[in-house]
Scaffold this motif. Structure first.
Motif, short mmCIF file in Angstrom:
data_model
loop_
_atom_site.label_atom_id
_atom_site.label_comp_id
_atom_site.label_asym_id
_atom_site.label_seq_id
_atom_site.Cartn_x
_atom_site.Cartn_y
_atom_site.Cartn_z
N GLY A 125 0.83 -1.19 0.00
CA GLY A 125 0.00 0.00 0.00
C GLY A 125 0.87 1.24 0.00
N PHE A 126 0.39 2.29 -0.67
CA PHE A 126 1.09 3.56 -0.55
C PHE A 126 0.08 4.68 -0.35
CE2 PHE A 126 0.59 3.93 -5.27
CZ PHE A 126 0.10 5.22 -5.35
N ASP A 127 0.55 5.72 0.32
CA ASP A 127 -0.27 6.91 0.53
C ASP A 127 0.63 8.13 0.56
OD1 ASP A 127 -3.38 7.22 1.46
OD2 ASP A 127 -2.16 8.91 2.12
N LEU A 128 0.06 9.26 0.18
CA LEU A 128 0.81 10.50 0.21
C LEU A 128 1.21 10.88 1.63
CD1 LEU A 128 1.80 13.07 -1.32
CD2 LEU A 128 -0.48 14.04 -0.93
N GLU A 129 0.34 10.58 2.59
CA GLU A 129 0.56 11.01 3.97
C GLU A 129 1.07 9.84 4.83
OE1 GLU A 129 1.32 12.41 7.18
OE2 GLU A 129 0.58 13.94 5.79
N PRO A 130 2.33 9.87 5.25
CA PRO A 130 2.87 8.75 6.04
C PRO A 130 2.17 8.57 7.38
CG PRO A 130 4.42 10.60 6.00
CD PRO A 130 3.35 10.90 4.99
N GLU A 131 1.62 9.64 7.93
CA GLU A 131 0.97 9.51 9.23
C GLU A 131 -0.27 8.64 9.14
OE1 GLU A 131 0.86 9.79 13.23
OE2 GLU A 131 2.45 10.47 11.88
N PHE A 132 -0.93 8.60 7.98
CA PHE A 132 -2.08 7.71 7.83
C PHE A 132 -1.66 6.25 8.01
CE2 PHE A 132 -4.76 10.70 4.92
CZ PHE A 132 -4.94 11.55 6.00
#
Length: 214
Positions: A125-132
């Motif tokens: 999985g990847f997301d722009l926001e690492p905190e998510f």
């Protein structure tokens, strides 16, 4: 000006009171059955703590990025499992295919797949926001056991840029890409689609005709 994005933008709240009322659901006393089942069975949360725990994580996330899908709790509906071909996805991934959830938020779809018997080592999985991603570990209480690979960064960034390096490392490895919470998030859907498709193991052949259309 109110917009999707960081909760604080240029020193001001990114979402004004009117938009927050539309984007943010108060007084939550239930979540979808699928989410409750996952948190009770996979995360071993006690029934009475499930809703308060989810709301707490939602509130933390909304303070970081004021997305309507977070404020309205839409992340608690697991979209992949609702698709008519979900059984085919399960069969393929259980047989060794590698799946990427693009724009994974808390990684909820990945946890659902794990609960359905998919080895977490085959899930990315990847997301722009690492905190998510960090909040996802807190939400599902599985930092010490889930072996899925999560990376953060900007998929439109150059592969050599710091914010693009982790995602670039996934290029050409994926067999299945799920992006239901991703392509709507900006005004560059073709750019996003091209970059996401580059993560697919058959990207070179599949993208040849796509580039001619753009």
């Amino acid at each position: 000006m109110a917009r999707h994005g960081p909760a604080i933008f240029e020193g001001q709240p990114a979402v004004d009171a009117v938009l927050k009322q539309a984007w943010y659901t108060d007084n939550i006393d239930s979540i979808p059955d699928g989410a409750r089942h996952l948190l009770e069975q996979y995360s071993k949360s006690e029934p009475e703590e499930v809703v308060p725990h989810v709301v707490k994580m939602r509130n933390k996330a909304f303070e970081i990025w004021s997305y309507a899908c977070i404020g309205q709790m839409r992340f608690s509906t697991y979209n992949l499992s609702l698709l008519p071909f979900y059984s085919r996805v399960l069969e393929r991934v259980r047989s060794g295919a590698i799946l990427l959830d693009a724009g994974c938020c808390f990684g909820q779809e990945i946890r659902y797949l794990v609960q359905d018997g998919v080895p977490s080592t085959q899930l990315y999985g990847f997301d722009l926001e690492p905190e998510f991603i960090h909040l996802g570990y807190q939400l599902f209480r599985d930092r010490d056991r889930v072996q899925a690979t999560f990376v953060s960064g900007d998929i439109l960034a150059e592969p050599t840029a710091p914010e693009g390096q982790e995602i670039a490392g996934l290029q050409g490895q994926m067999n299945i890409i799920f992006a239901s919470s991703f392509l709507y998030s900006d005004n560059k859907p073709i750019d996003y689609f091209v970059r996401i498709s580059e993560q697919h193991s058959a990207a070179k052949a599949k993208l040849e005709s796509l580039y001619t259309l753009t």
